[in-house]
Design an enzyme around this catalytic site. Structure first.
Site, PDB file in Angstrom:
ATOM      1  N   ARG A  18       1.055  -1.227  -0.319  1.00 38.07           N
ATOM      2  CA  ARG A  18       0.157   0.298  -0.386  1.00 38.07           C
ATOM      3  C   ARG A  18       1.064   1.198   0.229  1.00 38.07           C
ATOM      4  NH1 ARG A  18      -5.315  -0.512   1.539  1.00 38.07           N
ATOM      5  NH2 ARG A  18      -6.704  -1.746   0.272  1.00 38.07           N
ATOM      6  N   HIS A  43      15.108 -10.349   4.813  1.00 38.05           N
ATOM      7  CA  HIS A  43      16.162 -10.867   4.144  1.00 38.05           C
ATOM      8  C   HIS A  43      15.973  -9.299   2.702  1.00 38.05           C
ATOM      9  CE1 HIS A  43      16.782 -14.492   1.140  1.00 38.05           C
ATOM     10  NE2 HIS A  43      17.437 -12.876   0.410  1.00 38.05           N
ATOM     11  N   ARG A  45      16.204  -7.810  -0.021  1.00 38.45           N
ATOM     12  CA  ARG A  45      16.371  -8.133  -1.616  1.00 38.45           C
ATOM     13  C   ARG A  45      16.644  -6.945  -2.623  1.00 38.45           C
ATOM     14  NH1 ARG A  45      13.766 -12.906  -0.250  1.00 38.45           N
ATOM     15  NH2 ARG A  45      14.437 -14.496  -0.844  1.00 38.45           N
ATOM     16  N   HIS A  50      10.262  -6.772   0.192  1.00 38.53           N
ATOM     17  CA  HIS A  50       9.878  -7.410   1.379  1.00 38.53           C
ATOM     18  C   HIS A  50      10.286  -6.136   1.808  1.00 38.53           C
ATOM     19  CE1 HIS A  50      10.680 -11.306  -0.822  1.00 38.53           C
ATOM     20  NE2 HIS A  50       9.196 -11.501  -0.451  1.00 38.53           N
ATOM     21  N   GLU A  70      19.515 -11.659   6.855  1.00 35.31           N
ATOM     22  CA  GLU A  70      20.261 -12.991   5.617  1.00 35.31           C
ATOM     23  C   GLU A  70      20.142 -12.136   4.106  1.00 35.31           C
ATOM     24  OE1 GLU A  70      17.382 -15.634   6.577  1.00 35.31           O
ATOM     25  OE2 GLU A  70      15.797 -15.182   5.094  1.00 35.31           O
ATOM     26  N   HIS A 190      13.367 -22.020   5.667  1.00 31.15           N
ATOM     27  CA  HIS A 190      12.901 -22.933   4.626  1.00 31.15           C
ATOM     28  C   HIS A 190      11.546 -23.232   5.529  1.00 31.15           C
ATOM     29  CE1 HIS A 190      11.760 -21.182   1.934  1.00 31.15           C
ATOM     30  NE2 HIS A 190      12.611 -20.073   1.097  1.00 31.15           N
ATOM     31  N   ASP A 191      10.432 -22.847   4.510  1.00 29.18           N
ATOM     32  CA  ASP A 191       9.331 -23.861   5.544  1.00 29.18           C
ATOM     33  C   ASP A 191       9.130 -25.003   6.249  1.00 29.18           C
ATOM     34  OD1 ASP A 191       8.301 -23.186   1.985  1.00 29.18           O
ATOM     35  OD2 ASP A 191      10.239 -24.182   1.269  1.00 29.18           O
ATOM     36  N   GLY A 213       9.073 -17.561   8.518  1.00 28.96           N
ATOM     37  CA  GLY A 213       8.372 -15.798   8.215  1.00 28.96           C
ATOM     38  C   GLY A 213       6.821 -16.470   8.151  1.00 28.96           C
ATOM     39  N   HIS A 214       6.999 -17.829   6.415  1.00 25.74           N
ATOM     40  CA  HIS A 214       5.895 -17.260   5.932  1.00 25.74           C
ATOM     41  C   HIS A 214       4.524 -17.686   6.392  1.00 25.74           C
ATOM     42  CE1 HIS A 214       3.658 -17.726   1.735  1.00 25.74           C
ATOM     43  NE2 HIS A 214       3.206 -18.861   2.482  1.00 25.74           N
TER      44      HIS A 214
HETATM   45  N1  PXP Z   1      16.032 -18.570   6.198  1.00 25.43           N
HETATM   46  C1  PXP Z   1      16.146 -17.900   4.198  1.00 25.43           C
HETATM   47  C2  PXP Z   1      17.807 -17.752   4.246  1.00 25.43           C
HETATM   48  C3  PXP Z   1      15.343 -17.794   3.624  1.00 25.43           C
HETATM   49  O1  PXP Z   1      15.789 -17.347   2.048  1.00 25.43           O
HETATM   50  C4  PXP Z   1      13.976 -17.712   3.504  1.00 25.43           C
HETATM   51  C5  PXP Z   1      12.798 -17.237   3.293  1.00 25.43           C
HETATM   52  O2  PXP Z   1      13.013 -15.467   3.304  1.00 25.43           O
HETATM   53  C6  PXP Z   1      13.726 -18.197   5.137  1.00 25.43           C
HETATM   54  C7  PXP Z   1      14.231 -19.215   6.221  1.00 25.43           C
HETATM   55  C8  PXP Z   1      12.513 -18.192   6.509  1.00 25.43           C
HETATM   56  O3  PXP Z   1      11.363 -19.871   5.497  1.00 25.43           O
HETATM   57  P1  PXP Z   1      10.092 -18.913   5.346  1.00 25.43           P
HETATM   58  O4  PXP Z   1       9.728 -17.756   5.061  1.00 25.43           O
HETATM   59  O5  PXP Z   1      10.058 -20.364   4.280  1.00 25.43           O
HETATM   60  O6  PXP Z   1       9.295 -19.656   6.708  1.00 25.43           O
END
Ligand code: PXP
Length: 237
Positions: A18, A43, A45, A50, A70, A190-191, A213-214
């Site tokens: 927004r 993170h 980019r 983000h 990161e 991640h995930d 995160g997600h």
């Molecule tokens: N670690 C790294 C290096 C990532 O790039 C990410 C996603 O930004 C995560 C962890 C977290 O992953 P998720 O959003 O799937 O929890």
């Protein structure tokens, strides 16, 4: 103890959609810590879709736990990280147009490059973690370039967890022992989610930090941020 670092990418994405400052990333970071999070991760980019680079000093200022930045270490990223001096920097080999990180470093092919970056960050008192696939040689490579920690890329683990947890964790579990013997700290991310996180924690010889995160932010839509963070912390006990 395994620290829970909350990755705020998705909160920043919502804010950016927004063009205003709502939700306020800094307030959300403060609240995550108030609700028990033991770290904050972002993170930034190159396209800043983000977190933005301008968020970093503000986050560092308010973060009372551990601040983890990161990203791919191009010149701009390294300069910004050194300015902010987070507790930890996690290096990720993602290209600028990548949707999300989906593999770890080839620490053998990129040895010279990583050695220089790790040296520069550590010289500035920043702990360095390398995003990595569960492979013995690559983990040895991480130790050889001077990394303090590795962060396992847990995407494949998460994908296979529901069909065969034992097979899904096998290589992470085995290589984790090697990483520990090499003196590396061990992170994972991640995930990860409420379903698969306890099994990961229970099966590794060491797990210093998870960054999530997600799934955590998606869970918070139904459960609220405070409850959600508590639920993740319970799973990590
Ligand atoms: N670690 C790294 C290096 C990532 O790039 C990410 C996603 O930004 C995560 C962890 C977290 O992953 P998720 O959003 O799937 O929890």
């Amino acid at each position: 103890m395994t620290r829970l670092s909350v990755n705020l990418n998705k909160v920043a994405l919502l804010r950016n959609s927004r063009g205003s400052n709502f939700p306020d990333l800094i307030q959300v970071a403060k609240d995550c810590e108030r609700f028990g999070a033991q770290g904050i991760t972002v993170h930034p980019r190159p396209d800043e879709r983000h977190c933005k680079f301008s968020d970093l000093p503000l986050l560092k200022e308010i973060c009372t736990t551990e601040f983890n930045i990161e990203g791919f270490p191009n010149e701009h990223f390294i300069a910004e990280v050194i300015k902010v001096k987070p507790h930890q920097c996690t290096l990720v080999p993602d290209d600028p147009n990548q949707l999300t990180s989906d593999h770890g470093w080839n620490t053998i092919e990129k040895k010279g490059f990583l050695q220089d970056v790790v040296y520069e960050l550590k010289r500035n008192n920043i702990r360095v973690s390398l995003f990595i696939d569960a492979d013995e040689k690559l983990i040895e490579g991480a130790a050889n370039v001077g990394a303090d920690r590795i962060e396992y890329y847990t995407g494949p683990y998460a994908k296979n967890y529901s069909t065969n947890p034992e097979a899904a964790i096998k290589t992470i579990k085995e290589t984790c022992i090697i990483a520990q013997q090499l003196g590396l700290g061990i992170n994972a991310g991640h995930d990860l989610n409420l379903e698969n996180i306890r099994y990961l924690k229970d099966n590794l010889c060491q797990l210093d930090e998870v960054s999530i995160g997600h799934a955590l932010i998606a869970d918070a839509l139904y459960l609220g941020l405070e409850n959600t963070i508590r639920l993740y912390l319970n799973k990590l006990q």
